[in-house]
Enzyme design. Structure first.
Site, mmCIF file in Angstrom:
data_model
loop_
_atom_site.group_PDB
_atom_site.id
_atom_site.type_symbol
_atom_site.label_atom_id
_atom_site.label_comp_id
_atom_site.label_asym_id
_atom_site.label_seq_id
_atom_site.Cartn_x
_atom_site.Cartn_y
_atom_site.Cartn_z
ATOM 1 N N GLU A 41 -0.630 14.324 -1.032
ATOM 2 C CA GLU A 41 -1.426 13.231 -0.439
ATOM 3 C C GLU A 41 -2.259 13.660 0.763
ATOM 4 O O GLU A 41 -2.931 12.816 1.371
ATOM 5 C CB GLU A 41 -0.481 12.092 -0.025
ATOM 6 C CG GLU A 41 0.160 11.381 -1.215
ATOM 7 C CD GLU A 41 1.285 10.441 -0.816
ATOM 8 O OE1 GLU A 41 1.732 10.508 0.353
ATOM 9 O OE2 GLU A 41 1.722 9.657 -1.672
ATOM 10 N N GLY B 279 2.741 4.141 1.499
ATOM 11 C CA GLY B 279 3.314 4.280 2.840
ATOM 12 C C GLY B 279 3.698 2.983 3.520
ATOM 13 O O GLY B 279 3.970 2.961 4.736
ATOM 14 N N SER B 280 3.762 1.890 2.765
ATOM 15 C CA SER B 280 4.082 0.595 3.408
ATOM 16 C C SER B 280 5.591 0.407 3.602
ATOM 17 O O SER B 280 6.017 -0.568 4.224
ATOM 18 C CB SER B 280 3.504 -0.564 2.583
ATOM 19 O OG SER B 280 3.993 -0.509 1.257
ATOM 20 N N GLY B 281 6.399 1.312 3.062
ATOM 21 C CA GLY B 281 7.854 1.224 3.281
ATOM 22 C C GLY B 281 8.611 0.596 2.119
ATOM 23 O O GLY B 281 9.697 0.038 2.319
ATOM 24 N N LYS B 282 8.083 0.714 0.935
ATOM 25 C CA LYS B 282 8.759 0.105 -0.226
ATOM 26 C C LYS B 282 10.144 0.734 -0.450
ATOM 27 O O LYS B 282 11.119 0.024 -0.675
ATOM 28 C CB LYS B 282 7.885 0.267 -1.487
ATOM 29 C CG LYS B 282 6.552 -0.469 -1.376
ATOM 30 C CD LYS B 282 5.663 -0.245 -2.575
ATOM 31 C CE LYS B 282 5.100 1.143 -2.698
ATOM 32 N NZ LYS B 282 4.202 1.562 -1.599
ATOM 33 N N THR B 283 10.214 2.056 -0.359
ATOM 34 C CA THR B 283 11.521 2.715 -0.568
ATOM 35 C C THR B 283 12.501 2.289 0.522
ATOM 36 O O THR B 283 13.665 2.005 0.234
ATOM 37 C CB THR B 283 11.342 4.255 -0.543
ATOM 38 O OG1 THR B 283 10.305 4.597 -1.465
ATOM 39 C CG2 THR B 283 12.611 4.965 -0.952
ATOM 40 N N GLU C 148 10.690 -1.001 -7.357
ATOM 41 C CA GLU C 148 9.555 -0.554 -6.540
ATOM 42 C C GLU C 148 8.327 -0.482 -7.441
ATOM 43 O O GLU C 148 8.318 0.239 -8.431
ATOM 44 C CB GLU C 148 9.884 0.822 -5.946
ATOM 45 C CG GLU C 148 8.830 1.316 -4.994
ATOM 46 C CD GLU C 148 9.249 2.613 -4.292
ATOM 47 O OE1 GLU C 148 10.386 3.061 -4.498
ATOM 48 O OE2 GLU C 148 8.411 3.145 -3.563
ATOM 49 N N GLN D 182 -2.239 8.001 -14.900
ATOM 50 C CA GLN D 182 -1.989 6.555 -15.010
ATOM 51 C C GLN D 182 -1.307 6.195 -16.333
ATOM 52 O O GLN D 182 -0.523 5.257 -16.394
ATOM 53 C CB GLN D 182 -3.287 5.754 -14.835
ATOM 54 C CG GLN D 182 -3.844 5.787 -13.410
ATOM 55 C CD GLN D 182 -2.842 5.287 -12.355
ATOM 56 O OE1 GLN D 182 -1.946 4.504 -12.647
ATOM 57 N NE2 GLN D 182 -3.001 5.753 -11.130
ATOM 58 N N ASN E 105 0.828 -1.218 0.000
ATOM 59 C CA ASN E 105 0.000 0.000 0.000
ATOM 60 C C ASN E 105 0.866 1.274 0.000
ATOM 61 O O ASN E 105 2.072 1.199 0.255
ATOM 62 C CB ASN E 105 -0.932 -0.017 1.220
ATOM 63 C CG ASN E 105 -2.238 0.719 0.962
ATOM 64 O OD1 ASN E 105 -2.325 1.578 0.084
ATOM 65 N ND2 ASN E 105 -3.258 0.378 1.713
HETATM 66 N N1 DCP Z 1 0.163 6.199 -7.221
HETATM 67 C C1 DCP Z 1 -0.959 6.151 -8.022
HETATM 68 N N2 DCP Z 1 -1.021 5.227 -9.032
HETATM 69 C C2 DCP Z 1 -0.021 4.347 -9.225
HETATM 70 C C3 DCP Z 1 1.110 4.352 -8.392
HETATM 71 C C4 DCP Z 1 1.173 5.310 -7.377
HETATM 72 O O1 DCP Z 1 -1.892 6.940 -7.837
HETATM 73 N N3 DCP Z 1 -0.127 3.474 -10.227
HETATM 74 C C5 DCP Z 1 0.266 7.264 -6.201
HETATM 75 C C6 DCP Z 1 -0.076 6.852 -4.807
HETATM 76 C C7 DCP Z 1 0.830 7.725 -3.966
HETATM 77 C C8 DCP Z 1 2.051 7.967 -4.834
HETATM 78 O O2 DCP Z 1 1.623 7.713 -6.170
HETATM 79 O O3 DCP Z 1 0.219 8.960 -3.689
HETATM 80 C C9 DCP Z 1 3.230 7.065 -4.491
HETATM 81 O O4 DCP Z 1 2.671 5.832 -4.108
HETATM 82 P P1 DCP Z 1 3.445 4.494 -3.804
HETATM 83 O O5 DCP Z 1 2.669 3.643 -2.878
HETATM 84 O O6 DCP Z 1 3.751 3.849 -5.098
HETATM 85 O O7 DCP Z 1 4.805 4.992 -3.157
HETATM 86 P P2 DCP Z 1 5.126 5.427 -1.646
HETATM 87 O O8 DCP Z 1 6.069 6.580 -1.761
HETATM 88 O O9 DCP Z 1 3.899 5.601 -0.850
HETATM 89 O O10 DCP Z 1 5.876 4.147 -1.170
HETATM 90 P P3 DCP Z 1 6.440 3.749 0.258
HETATM 91 O O11 DCP Z 1 5.981 4.772 1.263
HETATM 92 O O12 DCP Z 1 5.897 2.378 0.486
HETATM 93 O O13 DCP Z 1 7.931 3.768 0.088
#
Ligand code: DCP
Length: 230
Positions: free
Chosen positions: A171, A30-34, A103, A80, A28
């Site tokens: 966001e 904010g799940s910590g992928k980076t 990622e 998209q 999801n």
């Molecule tokens: N996003 C989107 N459509 C996609 C991919 C991402 O609308 N096909 C959006 C959702 C977030 C932003 O892009 O607002 C980044 O989302 P991610 O979950 O891909 O990346 P994060 O930075 O949240 O990852 P994390 O916090 O897990 O490192």
């Protein structure tokens, strides 16, 4: 000296020609992928491809991420379409290492985000149909390889709090319900397997853990990923 140069050239060519073991990191917002990808920076022979969020925030000066959240009905399609292009470029990018960590993927774009936007009505059925045709074409005509999916599984309320804390300006308007629905779409795709198409085996990690404990959880995936790097 010439032989040595020839040898190292051949070695490089071999590496470049053979396909890397490719890991898609999913979960999801904010799940910590980076953070997961950063954990693997300490190891050699791994290419890390973090998500091109900065490209989405600045395409010739346009912040597509912001436009998409500010006026989804108008901009979801454009956003998209650009996400698909940037993800495809990452899938196809040649690497000289035996392991590649990416990622996200065109798959989560399609099965989670595009699906969510169709259900919410921010993508018109005609726009959805166009993206669907692009996805089908890419999937059948352009090889997109994956050997393992690492699913960073989270609880929606926990990632919602993280999103609020990290305060990425675009966001701030995202409601908890959006995160809950995205969670269900990830679960349907990766756990319940409601789509025929899951491109690789799935390793599930508990990504609810906070930063002080998460390294131990990340380590659980090292043997599956690193043994390909030696
Ligand atoms: N996003 C989107 N459509 C996609 C991919 C991402 O609308 N096909 C959006 C959702 C977030 C932003 O892009 O607002 C980044 O989302 P991610 O979950 O891909 O990346 P994060 O930075 O949240 O990852 P994390 O916090 O897990 O490192």
């Amino acid at each position: 000296c010439f032989d040595f140069k020839l040898c190292s050239l051949r070695l490089k060519m071999n590496c470049a020609n053979s396909r890397p073991f490719t890991v898609l990191v999913e979960g999801n917002i904010g799940s910590g992928k980076t953070t997961f990808l950063e954990h693997f920076r300490q190891f050699e022979d791994i290419t890390l491809l973090t998500e091109p969020v900065e490209e989405w925030r600045n395409l010739k000066g346009w912040n597509l991420l912001d436009l998409m959240y500010s006026d989804p009905a108008k901009w979801a399609m454009t956003f998209q379409a650009y996400v698909s292009l940037t993800m495809l470029e990452m899938h196809r990018r040649p690497t000289s290492t035996p392991v590649k960590l990416m990622e996200r993927s065109i798959f989560s774009a399609k099965y989670c985000f595009v699906e969510q936007m169709k259900r919410l009505g921010t993508l018109h059925p005609a726009q959805f149909a166009v993206l669907d045709e692009w996805f089908k074409f890419i999937n059948t005509e352009i090889p997109v390889e994956a050997d393992l999916i690492v699913y960073l599984k989270t609880t929606p309320s926990i990632v919602y709090d993280r999103i609020k804390k990290r305060a990425r300006s675009e966001e701030q308007c995202v409601p908890l319900s959006y995160i809950e629905e995205l969670h269900k779409l990830h679960e349907d795709w990766l756990i319940n397997r409601t789509h025929a198409d899951c491109p690789a085996p799935v390793l599930v990690l508990d990504a609810d853990l906070d930063l002080s404990q998460i390294t131990e959880e990340y380590k659980k995936s090292e043997h599956q990923i690193l043994r390909k790097a030696v």
